[in-house]
Design a protein around this motif. Structure first.
Motif, PDB file in Angstrom:
ATOM      1  N   ARG A  43      -7.590  -6.373  11.512  1.00 44.73           N
ATOM      2  CA  ARG A  43      -7.885  -8.073  11.178  1.00 44.73           C
ATOM      3  C   ARG A  43      -7.295  -8.419   9.885  1.00 44.73           C
ATOM      4  N   ASP A  44      -7.452  -7.425   8.985  1.00 37.33           N
ATOM      5  CA  ASP A  44      -7.114  -7.854   7.464  1.00 37.33           C
ATOM      6  C   ASP A  44      -5.475  -7.576   7.607  1.00 37.33           C
ATOM      7  N   GLN A  45      -5.113  -6.690   8.335  1.00 34.86           N
ATOM      8  CA  GLN A  45      -3.772  -6.845   8.219  1.00 34.86           C
ATOM      9  C   GLN A  45      -3.014  -8.024   8.944  1.00 34.86           C
ATOM     10  N   LEU A  46      -3.331  -8.476  10.053  1.00 31.65           N
ATOM     11  CA  LEU A  46      -2.874  -9.662  10.434  1.00 31.65           C
ATOM     12  C   LEU A  46      -2.946 -10.682   9.613  1.00 31.65           C
ATOM     13  N   ALA A  47      -4.183 -10.868   8.868  1.00 31.65           N
ATOM     14  CA  ALA A  47      -4.415 -12.059   7.894  1.00 31.65           C
ATOM     15  C   ALA A  47      -3.256 -11.991   6.853  1.00 31.65           C
ATOM     16  N   SER A  87       1.344 -23.984  -1.952  1.00 33.50           N
ATOM     17  CA  SER A  87       0.228 -23.724  -2.858  1.00 33.50           C
ATOM     18  C   SER A  87      -0.892 -23.913  -2.295  1.00 33.50           C
ATOM     19  N   THR A  88      -1.081 -25.533  -1.566  1.00 39.59           N
ATOM     20  CA  THR A  88      -2.247 -25.525  -0.686  1.00 39.59           C
ATOM     21  C   THR A  88      -2.284 -25.216   0.519  1.00 39.59           C
ATOM     22  N   VAL A  89      -3.073 -24.443   1.076  1.00 38.13           N
ATOM     23  CA  VAL A  89      -2.883 -23.974   2.668  1.00 38.13           C
ATOM     24  C   VAL A  89      -4.084 -24.271   3.164  1.00 38.13           C
ATOM     25  N   ALA A  99      -5.042 -15.169   1.172  1.00 38.22           N
ATOM     26  CA  ALA A  99      -4.321 -16.511   0.436  1.00 38.22           C
ATOM     27  C   ALA A  99      -4.764 -16.417  -0.730  1.00 38.22           C
ATOM     28  N   THR A 100      -6.013 -16.341  -1.024  1.00 36.75           N
ATOM     29  CA  THR A 100      -6.482 -16.335  -2.789  1.00 36.75           C
ATOM     30  C   THR A 100      -5.797 -15.019  -3.336  1.00 36.75           C
ATOM     31  N   GLU A 101      -5.785 -14.034  -2.699  1.00 35.21           N
ATOM     32  CA  GLU A 101      -5.062 -12.944  -3.394  1.00 35.21           C
ATOM     33  C   GLU A 101      -3.781 -13.104  -3.745  1.00 35.21           C
ATOM     34  N   LEU A 108      -2.390 -18.434  -3.723  1.00 35.18           N
ATOM     35  CA  LEU A 108      -2.653 -19.577  -3.120  1.00 35.18           C
ATOM     36  C   LEU A 108      -3.932 -20.322  -3.268  1.00 35.18           C
ATOM     37  N   ALA A 109      -4.043 -21.548  -2.975  1.00 32.17           N
ATOM     38  CA  ALA A 109      -5.082 -22.453  -2.952  1.00 32.17           C
ATOM     39  C   ALA A 109      -5.620 -22.635  -1.476  1.00 32.17           C
ATOM     40  N   PRO A 110      -6.429 -21.745  -0.747  1.00 30.45           N
ATOM     41  CA  PRO A 110      -6.650 -22.195   0.516  1.00 30.45           C
ATOM     42  C   PRO A 110      -7.780 -23.343   0.876  1.00 30.45           C
ATOM     43  N   ARG A 111      -7.805 -24.022   1.877  1.00 31.11           N
ATOM     44  CA  ARG A 111      -8.734 -25.014   2.224  1.00 31.11           C
ATOM     45  C   ARG A 111      -9.188 -24.568   3.322  1.00 31.11           C
TER      46      ARG A 111
END
Length: 249
Positions: free
Chosen positions: A172-176, A4-6, A23-25, A28-31
Motif C-alpha cells: 500500500r505504501d508503494q502504491l501511494a 503544490s496543493t494536492v 505527498a507530505t514527504e 507537497l501540501a495535501p488536502r
C-alpha cells in the motif's frame, strides 16, 4: 504545471492515508477530502488540511477542489456501491471542477479490462472512471495496482506493465508513493499502467520508471483489449463523457 496543493480523495482509507504521508514527504501540501470530520481527525494528523464533502454529491465538493493543482483518487466502495462511489466520485469531481483541469492520479485496478470473467460490476465502473479521466483533457496518470499486501520483505522493485494481462502484489505504501510521484514526473503524463512489486531493490529514478510506457490513445489504456462501444454504455455514462469532453472542444 507546478504541483503544490494536492487533494486526496479517499484520504481516510488505507491507501489515502499513505498518499497523504507520501505527498507530505515529497514536499507537497495535501488536502484530505473527508465526509466525517470527527472520524478523519482520529486517523489523520491534527494539522491536516481537511475539506468536508461527499463524493457522491458534486454540490458538496466546491471547497475541496478550490485552488488545487492536482487530485489523487484513492477511493473505493466497501459496500458494493461501485456506480456511485468508484465511478461517481470521479464524475462528481469533474462536475465540481467545471472547466478547470488539475493534474490527476487515479488509482484503478488490475483486471478492469477482463469483462465476463466473473469479477463483477466493479471492474466495469472502474474502467468507466478511467474513460472519464482520459476524455477530460486533464494531464493524468492511471495506476492499476496489483493485489494489496501480497509482497514479501524483499519485494522492493517496482514493475510497471501495460495491457492488463499481468498479475502480482503491491504494498500500500508503494502504491501511494507511485501515485504521488506520478504527479511530479513529466514522463508519467497520459499513461496507464499496472503496478506490481517484485524481488529487488527500490529505485528513486521515477523518470526511468515511467518513460518506457506507451501513451494512451483514445479512451483506452495503451495495449488494452477493445472496450464496449461507448454508445452501448448506460445513458448516464454517455452524458458524463459528453460533459467532460465539452471542456476541451
Amino acid at each position: 504545471m507546478t504541483v503544490s496543493t494536492v487533494l486526496v480523495v479517499g484520504a481516510t482509507g488505507s491507501i489515502g492515508r499513505e498518499a497523504m504521508a507520501a505527498a507530505t514527504e515529497a514536499g507537497l501540501a495535501p488536502r484530505a477530502l473527508v465526509r466525517d470530520l470527527g472520524r478523519a481527525k482520529r486517523v489523520l494528523p491534527a494539522d491536516t488540511d481537511f475539506a468536508v464533502g461527499d463524493i457522491t454529491r458534486a454540490d458538496t465538493l466546491a471547497d475541496a477542489v478550490r485552488e488545487v493543482d492536482a487530485i489523487i483518487f484513492t477511493h473505493g466502495s466497501n459496500a458494493g456501491d461501485h456506480q456511485r462511489v468508484d465511478y461517481g466520485a470521479v464524475a462528481n469531481t469533474f462536475r465540481a471542477l467545471g472547466r478547470r483541469r488539475p493534474r490527476i492520479a487515479l488509482m484503478s485496478s488490475i483486471y478492469v479490462t477482463r469483462q465476463g470473467q466473473g469479477y463483477g460490476p466493479v471492474i466495469d465502473w472502474k474502467r468507466r472512471a478511467e474513460w472519464l479521466v482520459r476524455a477530460s483533457g486533464a494531464p493524468y496518470t492511471i495506476v492499476r495496482p496489483g493485489w494489496f499486501d501480497r509482497v514479501g520483505s524483499g519485494d522492493g522493485r517496482l514493475v510497471l506493465e501495460q495491457g492488463d494481462t499481468g498479475d502480482g502484489g503491491i504494498g500500500r505504501d508503494q502504491l501511494a508513493t507511485v501515485l504521488v510521484r506520478s504527479l511530479l514526473t513529466d514522463a508519467a503524463v497520459g499513461k496507464t499502467c499496472e503496478l506490481f512489486a517484485r524481488s529487488g531493490t527500490a529505485s528513486s529514478d521515477w523518470a526511468a520508471l515511467f518513460t518506457p510506457l506507451d501513451p494512451d490513445t483514445g479512451l483506452d489504456g495503451a495495449h488494452d483489449s477493445a472496450r464496449v462501444p461507448l454508445d452501448a454504455e448506460p445513458a448516464g455514462v454517455q452524458r458524463d463523457m459528453a460533459a467532460v469532453r465539452a471542456v476541451t472542444e
